[in-house]
Motif scaffolding. Structure first.
Motif, PDB file in Angstrom:
ATOM      1  N   ASP A   1      14.698  -9.264 -14.526  1.00  0.00           N
ATOM      2  CA  ASP A   1      13.543  -9.907 -15.089  1.00  0.00           C
ATOM      3  C   ASP A   1      13.886 -11.490 -15.269  1.00  0.00           C
ATOM      4  O   ASP A   1      15.055 -11.678 -15.522  1.00  0.00           O
ATOM      5  CB  ASP A   1      12.875  -9.316 -16.471  1.00  0.00           C
ATOM      6  N   ILE A   2      13.061 -12.158 -15.244  1.00  0.00           N
ATOM      7  CA  ILE A   2      13.246 -13.577 -15.627  1.00  0.00           C
ATOM      8  C   ILE A   2      12.308 -14.006 -16.966  1.00  0.00           C
ATOM      9  O   ILE A   2      11.201 -13.996 -17.084  1.00  0.00           O
ATOM     10  CB  ILE A   2      12.927 -14.414 -14.588  1.00  0.00           C
ATOM     11  N   ARG A   3      13.058 -14.621 -17.956  1.00  0.00           N
ATOM     12  CA  ARG A   3      12.402 -15.104 -19.130  1.00  0.00           C
ATOM     13  C   ARG A   3      12.412 -16.588 -18.982  1.00  0.00           C
ATOM     14  O   ARG A   3      13.171 -17.441 -18.518  1.00  0.00           O
ATOM     15  CB  ARG A   3      13.080 -14.740 -20.348  1.00  0.00           C
ATOM     16  N   ILE A   4      11.028 -17.010 -19.323  1.00  0.00           N
ATOM     17  CA  ILE A   4      10.677 -18.533 -19.146  1.00  0.00           C
ATOM     18  C   ILE A   4      10.023 -18.893 -20.494  1.00  0.00           C
ATOM     19  O   ILE A   4       9.286 -18.020 -21.127  1.00  0.00           O
ATOM     20  CB  ILE A   4       9.802 -18.840 -18.070  1.00  0.00           C
ATOM     21  N   LYS A   5      10.439 -20.016 -20.962  1.00  0.00           N
ATOM     22  CA  LYS A   5       9.764 -20.462 -22.260  1.00  0.00           C
ATOM     23  C   LYS A   5       9.055 -21.775 -22.052  1.00  0.00           C
ATOM     24  O   LYS A   5       9.400 -22.580 -21.339  1.00  0.00           O
ATOM     25  CB  LYS A   5      11.130 -20.926 -23.036  1.00  0.00           C
ATOM     26  N   CYS A   6       7.828 -21.780 -22.663  1.00  0.00           N
ATOM     27  CA  CYS A   6       6.728 -23.003 -22.310  1.00  0.00           C
ATOM     28  C   CYS A   6       7.320 -24.123 -23.225  1.00  0.00           C
ATOM     29  O   CYS A   6       7.831 -23.857 -24.350  1.00  0.00           O
ATOM     30  CB  CYS A   6       5.469 -22.605 -22.906  1.00  0.00           C
ATOM     31  N   GLU A   7       7.423 -25.287 -22.400  1.00  0.00           N
ATOM     32  CA  GLU A   7       7.878 -26.482 -23.099  1.00  0.00           C
ATOM     33  C   GLU A   7       7.005 -26.998 -24.233  1.00  0.00           C
ATOM     34  O   GLU A   7       7.478 -27.958 -24.880  1.00  0.00           O
ATOM     35  CB  GLU A   7       8.197 -27.477 -21.846  1.00  0.00           C
ATOM     36  N   GLY A   8       5.774 -26.677 -24.126  1.00  0.00           N
ATOM     37  CA  GLY A   8       4.773 -27.083 -25.116  1.00  0.00           C
ATOM     38  C   GLY A   8       4.875 -26.625 -26.297  1.00  0.00           C
ATOM     39  O   GLY A   8       4.936 -27.091 -27.415  1.00  0.00           O
ATOM     40  N   CYS A   9       4.597 -25.169 -26.354  1.00  0.00           N
ATOM     41  CA  CYS A   9       4.514 -24.267 -27.530  1.00  0.00           C
ATOM     42  C   CYS A   9       5.753 -23.647 -27.820  1.00  0.00           C
ATOM     43  O   CYS A   9       5.851 -23.249 -29.091  1.00  0.00           O
ATOM     44  CB  CYS A   9       3.182 -23.608 -27.567  1.00  0.00           C
ATOM     45  N   GLY A  10       6.612 -23.413 -27.022  1.00  0.00           N
ATOM     46  CA  GLY A  10       7.620 -22.502 -27.253  1.00  0.00           C
ATOM     47  C   GLY A  10       7.442 -20.997 -26.839  1.00  0.00           C
ATOM     48  O   GLY A  10       8.411 -20.181 -27.282  1.00  0.00           O
ATOM     49  N   HIS A  11       6.372 -20.670 -26.660  1.00  0.00           N
ATOM     50  CA  HIS A  11       6.037 -19.253 -26.173  1.00  0.00           C
ATOM     51  C   HIS A  11       6.811 -18.604 -25.168  1.00  0.00           C
ATOM     52  O   HIS A  11       7.201 -19.496 -23.968  1.00  0.00           O
ATOM     53  CB  HIS A  11       4.452 -18.964 -25.875  1.00  0.00           C
ATOM     54  N   SER A  12       7.538 -17.532 -25.257  1.00  0.00           N
ATOM     55  CA  SER A  12       8.400 -17.040 -24.052  1.00  0.00           C
ATOM     56  C   SER A  12       7.646 -15.916 -23.275  1.00  0.00           C
ATOM     57  O   SER A  12       6.933 -15.220 -24.111  1.00  0.00           O
ATOM     58  CB  SER A  12       9.901 -16.901 -24.464  1.00  0.00           C
ATOM     59  N   VAL A  13       8.069 -15.751 -21.929  1.00  0.00           N
ATOM     60  CA  VAL A  13       7.444 -14.701 -21.248  1.00  0.00           C
ATOM     61  C   VAL A  13       8.323 -14.208 -20.158  1.00  0.00           C
ATOM     62  O   VAL A  13       9.079 -14.840 -19.886  1.00  0.00           O
ATOM     63  CB  VAL A  13       5.962 -15.073 -20.305  1.00  0.00           C
ATOM     64  N   LEU A  14       8.562 -12.771 -20.307  1.00  0.00           N
ATOM     65  CA  LEU A  14       9.408 -12.015 -19.381  1.00  0.00           C
ATOM     66  C   LEU A  14       8.769 -11.558 -18.121  1.00  0.00           C
ATOM     67  O   LEU A  14       7.430 -10.712 -18.485  1.00  0.00           O
ATOM     68  CB  LEU A  14       9.904 -10.827 -20.014  1.00  0.00           C
ATOM     69  N   LEU A  15       9.139 -11.720 -17.024  1.00  0.00           N
ATOM     70  CA  LEU A  15       8.356 -11.577 -15.934  1.00  0.00           C
ATOM     71  C   LEU A  15       9.391 -10.702 -14.877  1.00  0.00           C
ATOM     72  O   LEU A  15      10.521 -11.260 -14.660  1.00  0.00           O
ATOM     73  CB  LEU A  15       7.762 -12.766 -15.058  1.00  0.00           C
ATOM     74  N   PRO A  16       9.053  -9.922 -13.846  1.00  0.00           N
ATOM     75  CA  PRO A  16       9.800  -9.359 -13.105  1.00  0.00           C
ATOM     76  C   PRO A  16      10.190 -10.515 -12.064  1.00  0.00           C
ATOM     77  O   PRO A  16       9.087 -11.301 -11.733  1.00  0.00           O
ATOM     78  CB  PRO A  16       8.826  -8.354 -12.347  1.00  0.00           C
ATOM     79  N   ARG A  17      11.140 -10.365 -11.453  1.00  0.00           N
ATOM     80  CA  ARG A  17      11.612 -11.504 -10.311  1.00  0.00           C
ATOM     81  C   ARG A  17      10.693 -11.805  -9.373  1.00  0.00           C
ATOM     82  O   ARG A  17      10.273 -12.843  -9.128  1.00  0.00           O
ATOM     83  CB  ARG A  17      13.153 -11.158  -9.941  1.00  0.00           C
ATOM     84  N   LYS A  18      10.252 -10.606  -8.816  1.00  0.00           N
ATOM     85  CA  LYS A  18       9.256 -10.784  -7.512  1.00  0.00           C
ATOM     86  C   LYS A  18       8.055 -11.353  -8.109  1.00  0.00           C
ATOM     87  O   LYS A  18       7.400 -12.192  -7.378  1.00  0.00           O
ATOM     88  CB  LYS A  18       8.899  -9.238  -7.149  1.00  0.00           C
ATOM     89  N   GLU A  19       7.521 -11.111  -9.273  1.00  0.00           N
ATOM     90  CA  GLU A  19       6.228 -11.815  -9.809  1.00  0.00           C
ATOM     91  C   GLU A  19       6.400 -13.216 -10.291  1.00  0.00           C
ATOM     92  O   GLU A  19       5.759 -13.945  -9.767  1.00  0.00           O
ATOM     93  CB  GLU A  19       5.841 -10.985 -11.099  1.00  0.00           C
ATOM     94  N   PHE A  20       7.662 -13.379 -10.410  1.00  0.00           N
ATOM     95  CA  PHE A  20       7.958 -14.780 -10.960  1.00  0.00           C
ATOM     96  C   PHE A  20       7.927 -15.762  -9.793  1.00  0.00           C
ATOM     97  O   PHE A  20       7.507 -16.679  -9.779  1.00  0.00           O
ATOM     98  CB  PHE A  20       9.401 -14.864 -11.780  1.00  0.00           C
ATOM     99  N   GLU A  21       8.757 -15.262  -8.611  1.00  0.00           N
ATOM    100  CA  GLU A  21       8.887 -15.971  -7.551  1.00  0.00           C
ATOM    101  C   GLU A  21       7.337 -16.294  -6.709  1.00  0.00           C
ATOM    102  O   GLU A  21       7.208 -17.275  -6.202  1.00  0.00           O
ATOM    103  CB  GLU A  21       9.867 -15.154  -6.472  1.00  0.00           C
ATOM    104  N   LYS A  22       6.659 -15.326  -6.875  1.00  0.00           N
ATOM    105  CA  LYS A  22       5.199 -15.361  -6.396  1.00  0.00           C
ATOM    106  C   LYS A  22       4.203 -16.297  -7.258  1.00  0.00           C
ATOM    107  O   LYS A  22       3.588 -17.239  -6.776  1.00  0.00           O
ATOM    108  CB  LYS A  22       4.437 -14.027  -6.646  1.00  0.00           C
ATOM    109  N   LYS A  23       4.511 -16.560  -8.577  1.00  0.00           N
ATOM    110  CA  LYS A  23       3.604 -17.304  -9.570  1.00  0.00           C
ATOM    111  C   LYS A  23       4.444 -18.612  -9.604  1.00  0.00           C
ATOM    112  O   LYS A  23       3.600 -19.525  -9.968  1.00  0.00           O
ATOM    113  CB  LYS A  23       3.611 -16.946 -10.804  1.00  0.00           C
TER     114      LYS A  23
END
Length: 64
Positions: free
Chosen positions: A32-54
């Motif tokens: 899974d890949i966790r990404i963090k919003c640079e604006g508000c700091g919210h983080s989201v965990l996405l499966p790698r396949k979904e992350f690559e698609k989005k």
């Protein structure tokens, strides 16, 4: 299409975050890949396949 990305890269996603920014920092990589919003700091965990698609593109490549 193979998109090259790594830890601490700043990426742009297809949809922007509700806070109004579209810059995300990769803070965890694995199955899974966790990404963090640079604006508000919210983080989201996405499966790698979904992350690559989005993910649209890498904005800033992290230099070691």
């Amino acid at each position: 299409m193979n998109k090259e990305y790594g830890m601490h890269d700043i990426v742009e996603m297809k949809k922007e975050h509700p806070c109004g920014t579209n810059r995300w920092k990769i803070i965890r990589m694995g199955m899974d890949i966790r990404i963090k919003c640079e604006g508000c700091g919210h983080s989201v965990l996405l499966p790698r396949k979904e992350f690559e698609k989005k993910m649209k593109k890498v904005l800033v490549k992290h230099e070691e």
